[in-house]
Write an enzyme that holds these catalytic residues in place. Structure first.
Site, PDB file in Angstrom:
ATOM      1  N   ASN A 208       0.566  -0.892   0.015  1.00  0.00           N
ATOM      2  CA  ASN A 208      -0.188  -0.233  -0.144  1.00  0.00           C
ATOM      3  C   ASN A 208       0.897   1.679   0.030  1.00  0.00           C
ATOM      4  OD1 ASN A 208       0.387   1.076   2.706  1.00  0.00           O
ATOM      5  ND2 ASN A 208      -0.744  -0.923   2.591  1.00  0.00           N
ATOM      6  N   ASP A 276      -5.329  -6.595   4.818  1.00  0.00           N
ATOM      7  CA  ASP A 276      -6.161  -6.694   5.695  1.00  0.00           C
ATOM      8  C   ASP A 276      -5.967  -8.322   5.724  1.00  0.00           C
ATOM      9  OD1 ASP A 276      -7.332  -4.545   7.368  1.00  0.00           O
ATOM     10  OD2 ASP A 276      -7.815  -4.040   5.409  1.00  0.00           O
ATOM     11  N   ASP A 305      -5.388  -9.668  13.406  1.00  0.00           N
ATOM     12  CA  ASP A 305      -5.183  -8.173  13.617  1.00  0.00           C
ATOM     13  C   ASP A 305      -4.420  -7.259  15.087  1.00  0.00           C
ATOM     14  OD1 ASP A 305      -6.321  -5.284  14.782  1.00  0.00           O
ATOM     15  OD2 ASP A 305      -8.116  -5.326  12.851  1.00  0.00           O
ATOM     16  N   ILE A 306      -3.267  -6.647  14.331  1.00  0.00           N
ATOM     17  CA  ILE A 306      -2.337  -7.234  15.337  1.00  0.00           C
ATOM     18  C   ILE A 306      -2.789  -6.148  16.417  1.00  0.00           C
ATOM     19  CG2 ILE A 306      -0.102  -6.311  15.658  1.00  0.00           C
ATOM     20  CD1 ILE A 306       0.322  -6.658  12.348  1.00  0.00           C
ATOM     21  N   LYS A 338     -14.263   1.988  15.063  1.00  0.00           N
ATOM     22  CA  LYS A 338     -13.370   0.838  14.910  1.00  0.00           C
ATOM     23  C   LYS A 338     -12.944   0.549  16.468  1.00  0.00           C
ATOM     24  CE  LYS A 338     -11.702   1.053  10.778  1.00  0.00           C
ATOM     25  NZ  LYS A 338     -10.766   1.685   9.765  1.00  0.00           N
ATOM     26  N   LYS A 342     -12.392  -2.676  18.114  1.00  0.00           N
ATOM     27  CA  LYS A 342     -10.794  -3.349  18.211  1.00  0.00           C
ATOM     28  C   LYS A 342     -10.415  -3.149  19.911  1.00  0.00           C
ATOM     29  CE  LYS A 342      -9.590  -2.240  13.680  1.00  0.00           C
ATOM     30  NZ  LYS A 342      -8.063  -2.508  12.709  1.00  0.00           N
TER      31      LYS A 342
HETATM   32  N1  CTP Z   1      -4.115  -2.937  12.357  1.00  0.00           N
HETATM   33  C1  CTP Z   1      -3.458  -4.224  12.633  1.00  0.00           C
HETATM   34  N2  CTP Z   1      -3.360  -5.367  12.135  1.00  0.00           N
HETATM   35  C2  CTP Z   1      -4.221  -5.652  10.956  1.00  0.00           C
HETATM   36  C3  CTP Z   1      -4.512  -4.470  10.140  1.00  0.00           C
HETATM   37  C4  CTP Z   1      -4.654  -3.348  11.262  1.00  0.00           C
HETATM   38  O1  CTP Z   1      -3.021  -3.384  13.583  1.00  0.00           O
HETATM   39  N3  CTP Z   1      -4.317  -6.339  10.574  1.00  0.00           N
HETATM   40  C5  CTP Z   1      -3.637  -1.659  12.804  1.00  0.00           C
HETATM   41  C6  CTP Z   1      -3.739  -0.410  11.887  1.00  0.00           C
HETATM   42  O2  CTP Z   1      -2.336  -0.733  12.358  1.00  0.00           O
HETATM   43  C7  CTP Z   1      -3.787   0.848  12.514  1.00  0.00           C
HETATM   44  C8  CTP Z   1      -5.691   0.171  12.584  1.00  0.00           C
HETATM   45  O3  CTP Z   1      -5.204  -1.240  13.366  1.00  0.00           O
HETATM   46  O4  CTP Z   1      -3.960   1.217  13.764  1.00  0.00           O
HETATM   47  C9  CTP Z   1      -6.665   0.295  11.810  1.00  0.00           C
HETATM   48  O5  CTP Z   1      -6.444   0.066  10.979  1.00  0.00           O
HETATM   49  P1  CTP Z   1      -7.002   0.104   9.241  1.00  0.00           P
HETATM   50  O6  CTP Z   1      -6.373  -0.673   7.882  1.00  0.00           O
HETATM   51  O7  CTP Z   1      -7.341   1.507   8.878  1.00  0.00           O
HETATM   52  O8  CTP Z   1      -8.206  -0.734  10.116  1.00  0.00           O
HETATM   53  P2  CTP Z   1      -9.225  -2.000   9.650  1.00  0.00           P
HETATM   54  O9  CTP Z   1      -9.067  -2.857  10.465  1.00  0.00           O
HETATM   55  O10 CTP Z   1      -8.390  -2.710   7.873  1.00  0.00           O
HETATM   56  O11 CTP Z   1     -10.435  -1.942   8.743  1.00  0.00           O
HETATM   57  P3  CTP Z   1     -10.925  -1.349   7.374  1.00  0.00           P
HETATM   58  O12 CTP Z   1      -9.663  -1.612   6.696  1.00  0.00           O
HETATM   59  O13 CTP Z   1     -12.235  -2.260   7.090  1.00  0.00           O
HETATM   60  O14 CTP Z   1     -10.792   0.211   7.723  1.00  0.00           O
END
Ligand code: CTP
Length: 398
Positions: A208, A276, A305-306, A338, A342
């Protein structure tokens, strides 16, 4: 700036010793005075003359050098400094420190000092990873010894991995942080940053547009407040922050493992743009074009999802867990949802519509969402966002 600060620099026996000469120069450029001490091994790599010439100071080498004792005893030498820096710190020297040995000048100074000690380890990757060394590192950490590095990368011995001495500029930043007396002193903070790369095959990957600039700025701002920062980063364009424990990863799964290994921490900031999804079964060899034009089909699997994993830990959860929400629509509503989903304490929401120029740009406009509601900050440089966030984190951990 280190004006008027006195650094006792112990140079151990390692090939990284050549960087210690540069370190002397860089410390002096910041206004510090440097008193070099060479171990026997150190003398094999760095000549006393070059260390003395760069430091503009006598070099100490031998515990039983009576002239030195007449001029300044080893006790006084170890206490007249504001900070003792050991760079490079060999496995041997750290083992001596951990067990309290005092059988040469360097180890005696380290045992006799009443000042803080900053260690920049440098050794072969297997020596660094050996349980004995890791045990010593943990013991020294418990004793309040500060660490900078080691970095990962290719090493003089031809192997690859953690063990390279931190760069002189990173050591200078760690020295500044150690002497800063900032509000985050004694706090350990994890910062994730950058994109992740998810392999399709050995030559292709999915990524990305994250540059890692905001994460790096946050890490630097926390270091400046005196925090010990573990910086887990994907392959980012932005320069790496200085004075951090640097962990480089590529995939989301590797990031999850590195984060687990970095715990416990007082606070964790998840600035990484984690993919993701990963390709469910990445090919071990390069995918070739098919005769007849048949297109490859990629199947995805969801990455861990870390942020959510750490925020929902039942025991050992950091006191403060901060996430980011990169959104293109309904920014505040989506980010608020969110945060609940989370279960992190704060979310910094930002609008990553290409029109905003935020992703990959130098500015950011964020809204801090906490249980108290949404607080929109004016658009400002990523460094300013980082400084404001670091100050808020320091406040929250008081
Ligand atoms: N994050 C994470 N691990 C993942 C995905 C996201 O730790 N596998 C963390 C990112 O570092 C950020 C937060 O979650 O702090 C949100 O990331 P974002 O990409 O906005 O959220 P998503 O959970 O991916 O939700 P969506 O793509 O559906 O908006």
């Amino acid at each position: 700036m280190l004006a008027g600060r006195r650094i006792l620099l112990i140079i151990g026996g390692g090939i990284a010793g050549y960087k210690s000469l540069d370190l002397i120069r860089k410390l002096k450029e910041q206004g510090a005075s440097v008193v070099p001490v060479l171990t026997r091994g150190g003398e094999e790599f760095v000549t006393p003359l070059s260390a003395a010439a760069l430091a503009g100071h006598k070099v100490y080498r031998d515990l039983f050098d009576l002239t030195d004792e007449a001029e300044m005893g080893h006790i006084e030498l170890s206490r007249s400094a504001d900070l003792i820096v050991v760079a490079p710190a060999t496995a041997d020297l750290m083992a001596k420190m951990a067990s309290g040995l005092a059988n040469d000048l360097a180890s005696t100074l380290l045992l006799a000092t009443d000042k803080r000690v900053l260690v920049a380890p440098a050794m072969n990757v297997r020596m660094w990873q050996h349980p004995a060394t890791q045990r010593n590192v943990a013991l020294l950490g418990d004793d309040g010894v500060l660490f900078v590095g080691p970095d990962s990368g290719s090493m003089a011995c031809g192997e690859f991995g953690p063990g390279r001495m931190a760069e002189p500029l990173a050591i200078v930043a760690a020295v500044e942080a150690a002497l800063a007396n900032g509000p985050m002193r004694g706090r350990r903070v994890l910062v994730t940053s950058g994109p992740t790369h998810e392999p399709i095959d050995p030559v292709r990957y999915i990524a990305n547009r994250s540059s890692g600039a905001q994460g790096a700025a946050i890490a630097s701002a926390l270091v400046a407040l005196g925090a010990e920062v573990v910086f887990v980063t994907g392959p980012a364009e932005a320069p790496m922050p200085l004075g951090v424990e640097l962990v480089r990863i590529e995939t989301a799964q590797q990031m999850a493992n590195a984060v687990a290994a970095a715990l416990p921490v007082d606070a964790a900031v998840f600035a990484a743009a984690v993919a993701d999804w990963r390709v469910a079964s990445a090919s071990g060899s390069k995918i070739k074009k098919q005769a007849g034009g048949a297109l490859p089909v990629l199947e995805f699997a969801e990455n861990p999802d870390i942020l959510a994993t750490v925020a929902q830990m039942q025991s050992g959860r950091p006191r403060l867990v901060v996430g980011f929400a990169a959104e293109t629509d309904d920014v505040i509503a989506n980010a608020t949802a969110k945060r609940k989903r989370k279960q992190c304490d704060w979310i910094l929401a930002n609008d990553v519509n290409p029109a905003t120029g935020i992703m990959g740009g130098s500015e950011n406009a964020v809204t801090l969402i906490s249980q108290d509601g949404a607080d929109s900050w004016p658009r400002m440089g990523k460094d300013a966002v980082a400084a404001k966030l670091a100050a808020k984190i320091a406040e929250a951990l008081k």
